[in-house]
Structure formats: structure tokens, C-alpha cells
Design an enzyme around this catalytic site. Structure first.
Site, PDB file in Angstrom:
ATOM      1  N   HIS A 130      18.643 -24.551 -86.143  1.00 16.42           N
ATOM      2  CA  HIS A 130      18.928 -25.066 -87.480  1.00 16.42           C
ATOM      3  C   HIS A 130      19.724 -26.359 -87.330  1.00 16.42           C
ATOM      4  CE1 HIS A 130      18.629 -20.944 -89.737  1.00 16.42           C
ATOM      5  NE2 HIS A 130      17.623 -21.135 -88.902  1.00 16.42           N
ATOM      6  N   GLU A 139      22.449 -27.392 -88.613  1.00 15.94           N
ATOM      7  CA  GLU A 139      23.885 -27.187 -88.413  1.00 15.94           C
ATOM      8  C   GLU A 139      24.202 -26.812 -86.965  1.00 15.94           C
ATOM      9  OE1 GLU A 139      21.851 -25.836 -90.735  1.00 15.94           O
ATOM     10  OE2 GLU A 139      23.042 -24.910 -92.309  1.00 15.94           O
ATOM     11  N   CYS A 147      24.621 -19.851 -89.348  1.00 15.73           N
ATOM     12  CA  CYS A 147      25.267 -21.161 -89.291  1.00 15.73           C
ATOM     13  C   CYS A 147      26.694 -21.092 -89.821  1.00 15.73           C
ATOM     14  CB  CYS A 147      24.443 -22.192 -90.055  1.00 15.73           C
ATOM     15  SG  CYS A 147      22.853 -22.535 -89.248  1.00 15.73           S
ATOM     16  N   CYS A 151      23.070 -20.781 -93.758  1.00 11.58           N
ATOM     17  CA  CYS A 151      22.732 -19.361 -93.662  1.00 11.58           C
ATOM     18  C   CYS A 151      23.905 -18.629 -92.988  1.00 11.58           C
ATOM     19  CB  CYS A 151      21.444 -19.193 -92.855  1.00 11.58           C
ATOM     20  SG  CYS A 151      21.638 -19.497 -91.079  1.00 11.58           S
TER      21      CYS A 151
END
Length: 147
Positions: free
Chosen positions: A51, A53, A84, A81
Site C-alpha cells: 500500500h 502508506e 497501514c 486501512c
């Protein structure tokens, strides 16, 4: 502040052009220097943890030579999410700025609410809704094209 979110939006657009879900992120030092920027790469890297992040947190930590990003800010186009959000907590990010809410899979203000859990060791200051319309439009357009 808005210029950092603009960088995150640009990274989200680049991710969309690669066929990735358009999420972009930027880590900024306490002095205002961009330490890392990037977008989702889960498909490209065949990595469910890639992801935006996670990628920028890893890159900023490597650049600083520390697993702690104390005093740093994270700008991301979508509410992180739970995975993260946990990484943000472990990295000791000081402030989180995000664009669009994630009603279904969010981990900050929706869903798991990681920072509100008693097991959370560090909760950053959270500011949602920055450039929300632009971030939401990128996501909406991306998924409309997929359908």
C-alpha cells in the site's frame, strides 16, 4: 500542507495509470522536507502489503536510518486501512492527514479504529477530509472504469 496533499494526489494518479487502486502518500520531515512519496504497488510487486502508506513509511525509515519517524507527517489520499494504521502507530508518525474516507475498509475513523484501541501504543493527530473531493473522484472514476 495542501501542497503535500497535492503531491499525494499526483502519486495516486500515477498509481491509477499503472492499473493500481489510486492511492498516493507522502512522508514529510519535521522541517518540511519530502522524505518519501509513492503510490499503491500491490499488483506490480505482487505484494498485498505494498500500500502507498507502507511503501513511503519504509522508504522514509530507510532514508533516516531509523524505524521511528517521530515528528514526521503522513499525507495520504485515502483513510488508511487497519494494516497501514498499525504501521503508522509503530512508526510513531506525529500527524496523519488523509483525503477521502473509507467507510468499508478504513482503520482510522471507520472500521477497526486502530488508534482508539487500548492496544495502540501511539496515536497520531488525525486530520481527515483534505482534498477529499479530488481524492474521492480519483477512486470513483477508477472503479467506474473497472466496471
Amino acid at each position: 500542507m495542501t501542497s503535500f496533499m497535492q503531491i499525494a494526489l499526483e502519486e495516486a494518479e500515477v498509481a491509477a495509470a499503472r492499473g493500481e487502486v489510486p492511492v498516493g502518500a507522502v512522508v514529510v520531515s519535521p522541517g518540511g522536507e519530502v522524505l518519501a512519496r509513492g503510490g499503491n504497488r500491490t499488483l506490480e510487486l505482487r505484494d498485498p502489503t505494498a500500500h502507498a502508506e507502507m511503501l513511503v513509511i519504509r522508504a522514509a525509515a530507510a532514508r533516516l536510518g531509523s524505524e521511528r519517524l517521530t515528528g514526521c507527517d503522513l499525507y495520504v489520499t485515502l483513510e488508511p486501512c487497519p494494516m497501514c494504521a498499525a504501521a503508522i502507530s509503530f512508526a510513531r508518525i506525529s500527524r496523519l492527514y488523509y483525503g477521502a474516507e473509507d467507510q468499508k475498509s478504513g482503520g482510522v475513523d471507520h472500521g477497526a479504529r486502530v488508534f482508539a484501541a487500548s492496544s495502540c501504543h501511539h496515536a497520531p493527530e488525525v486530520y481527515g477530509g483534505l482534498s477529499e473531493r479530488a481524492a474521492a473522484a480519483l477512486l470513483r472514476d477508477f472503479f467506474a472504469d473497472k466496471r
